[in-house]
Design a protein around this motif. Structure first.
Motif, PDB file in Angstrom:
ATOM      1  N   LYS A  42       0.850  -1.188   0.000  1.00 26.19           N
ATOM      2  CA  LYS A  42       0.000   0.000   0.000  1.00 26.19           C
ATOM      3  C   LYS A  42       0.886   1.238   0.000  1.00 26.19           C
ATOM      4  O   LYS A  42       2.023   1.205   0.452  1.00 26.19           O
ATOM      5  N   PHE A  45       1.826   6.703   3.816  1.00 25.64           N
ATOM      6  CA  PHE A  45       1.267   8.035   4.030  1.00 25.64           C
ATOM      7  C   PHE A  45       2.387   9.073   4.213  1.00 25.64           C
ATOM      8  O   PHE A  45       3.486   8.734   4.666  1.00 25.64           O
ATOM      9  N   VAL A  73      -4.804   4.062  -2.409  1.00 20.50           N
ATOM     10  CA  VAL A  73      -4.444   2.805  -1.760  1.00 20.50           C
ATOM     11  C   VAL A  73      -3.098   2.272  -2.240  1.00 20.50           C
ATOM     12  O   VAL A  73      -2.236   1.933  -1.449  1.00 20.50           O
ATOM     13  N   SER A  74      -2.917   2.188  -3.568  1.00 23.86           N
ATOM     14  CA  SER A  74      -1.682   1.591  -4.081  1.00 23.86           C
ATOM     15  C   SER A  74      -1.360   2.124  -5.469  1.00 23.86           C
ATOM     16  O   SER A  74      -2.172   2.812  -6.092  1.00 23.86           O
ATOM     17  N   SER A  80      -2.594  -5.232  -8.068  1.00 23.85           N
ATOM     18  CA  SER A  80      -3.786  -4.374  -8.059  1.00 23.85           C
ATOM     19  C   SER A  80      -4.327  -4.148  -9.468  1.00 23.85           C
ATOM     20  O   SER A  80      -5.551  -4.174  -9.689  1.00 23.85           O
ATOM     21  N   ILE A 102      -8.433  -4.297   0.623  1.00 23.33           N
ATOM     22  CA  ILE A 102      -7.255  -3.414   0.684  1.00 23.33           C
ATOM     23  C   ILE A 102      -7.667  -1.955   0.892  1.00 23.33           C
ATOM     24  O   ILE A 102      -6.956  -1.187   1.549  1.00 23.33           O
ATOM     25  N   GLN A 106      -6.462   0.476   4.141  1.00 28.52           N
ATOM     26  CA  GLN A 106      -5.864   1.812   3.996  1.00 28.52           C
ATOM     27  C   GLN A 106      -6.740   2.881   4.664  1.00 28.52           C
ATOM     28  O   GLN A 106      -6.218   3.814   5.286  1.00 28.52           O
ATOM     29  N   VAL A 109      -6.232   2.962   8.492  1.00 28.84           N
ATOM     30  CA  VAL A 109      -5.014   3.683   8.890  1.00 28.84           C
ATOM     31  C   VAL A 109      -5.256   5.186   8.818  1.00 28.84           C
ATOM     32  O   VAL A 109      -4.875   5.938   9.719  1.00 28.84           O
ATOM     33  N   ALA A 110      -5.909   5.628   7.750  1.00 27.25           N
ATOM     34  CA  ALA A 110      -6.163   7.062   7.563  1.00 27.25           C
ATOM     35  C   ALA A 110      -7.078   7.618   8.643  1.00 27.25           C
ATOM     36  O   ALA A 110      -6.829   8.707   9.186  1.00 27.25           O
ATOM     37  N   TRP A 231     -10.313  10.612  -3.878  1.00 26.53           N
ATOM     38  CA  TRP A 231      -9.911   9.316  -3.344  1.00 26.53           C
ATOM     39  C   TRP A 231      -9.885   8.337  -4.499  1.00 26.53           C
ATOM     40  O   TRP A 231     -10.752   8.356  -5.373  1.00 26.53           O
ATOM     41  N   THR A 233      -8.526   4.124  -5.821  1.00 26.95           N
ATOM     42  CA  THR A 233      -7.958   2.819  -5.491  1.00 26.95           C
ATOM     43  C   THR A 233      -6.491   2.797  -5.879  1.00 26.95           C
ATOM     44  O   THR A 233      -5.638   2.399  -5.089  1.00 26.95           O
ATOM     45  N   CYS A 234      -6.178   3.242  -7.088  1.00 28.92           N
ATOM     46  CA  CYS A 234      -4.797   3.185  -7.576  1.00 28.92           C
ATOM     47  C   CYS A 234      -4.397   4.458  -8.306  1.00 28.92           C
ATOM     48  O   CYS A 234      -5.234   5.151  -8.891  1.00 28.92           O
TER      49      CYS A 234
END
Length: 240
Positions: A42, A45, A73-74, A80, A102, A106, A109-110, A231, A233-234
């Motif tokens: 991932k 940050f 995320v990644s 991915s 996944i 993430q 954590v955020a 936001w 995913t990748c």
């Protein structure tokens, strides 16, 4: 329990699933085992918050930026990229489970970071009706809605379904140049709500040049939005 949940429960028990990275047996649909989820690459940050635009190796990917914050995320690379392309273009619906997993990891954590804030509205990138009928589902909604709803304390009312409309049927962006992507998206979106002084989140699956999210960000800014966050995913690295 819904009919879909009953069906998934039945198949989970009748046909054991396996981790998509190490092949270890896992419960509940194709996804990652605990170890592989922990080691999955991932995006790290920034040291001073959750805005990935603060990382030079990410901000330099964009020639223009019309949004204030980025969460992802990644990188868009194996595995991915395989999971996303199989879901999006090959109708492999079962890959949504690992993508949800996944994204959840993430997000958790955020959310634990002191700088994390929820917006006024969350907009999942819509498909044009014609493309939706062709594909049969919105792959971004398939994974992000469930991932968000799994976060403790998340208010589902933040997700707005009818605020952003894709009014123009556009070519697939995958094989277009940056200039072609921008032209392809001109006048493609419209806003159907009062967003004045609101902080808006736009969610998409893959960001390459940023053309789509920039176009949507400008639409919201012209409609009076205070800030737009993105936001994804990748994110596609420069060497792709």
């Amino acid at each position: 329990m819904t009919v879909l949940s009953l069906i998934e429960y039945f198949f989970d028990n009748l046909f054991p699933s396996h981790c998509l990275m190490c092949n270890k047996t896992v419960k509940h649909q194709p996804k990652l085992c605990t170890d592989c989820l922990s080691y999955f690459a991932k995006l790290p940050f920034p040291t001073n918050g959750v805005n990935f635009l603060l990382k030079p190796n990410i901000s330099r990917l964009f020639k223009e930026i019309y949004f204030e914050s980025l969460f992802a995320v990644s990188w868009y690379q194996e595995p991915s990229s395989h999971w996303l392309s199989q879901l999006k273009f090959c109708n492999k619906i079962h890959y949504r489970h690992v993508l949800i997993q996944i994204i959840q990891a993430q997000l958790m954590v955020a959310v634990k970071n002191n700088n994390w804030l929820w917006p006024d509205m969350i907009i999942i990138m819509p498909l044009h009706l014609r493309r939706y009928k062709m594909r049969g589902f919105n792959q971004v909604d398939q994974v992000w809605r469930k991932a968000l709803l799994s976060i403790p304390g998340f208010d589902s009312a933040l997700i707005k379904n009818d605020v952003l409309k894709r009014k123009k049927y556009t070519k697939a962006q995958t094989n277009l140049s940056a200039k072609q992507r921008q032209k392809n998206l001109t006048s493609a979106f419209s806003i159907h709500a009062d967003v004045k002084n609101k902080t808006i989140v736009i969610i998409d699956d893959v960001i390459t040049t940023g053309a789509t999210v920039n176009e949507v960000s400008l639409c919201f800014k012209h409609a009076g939005a205070k800030q737009v966050w993105v936001w994804a995913t990748c994110i596609t690295p420069l060497d792709k």
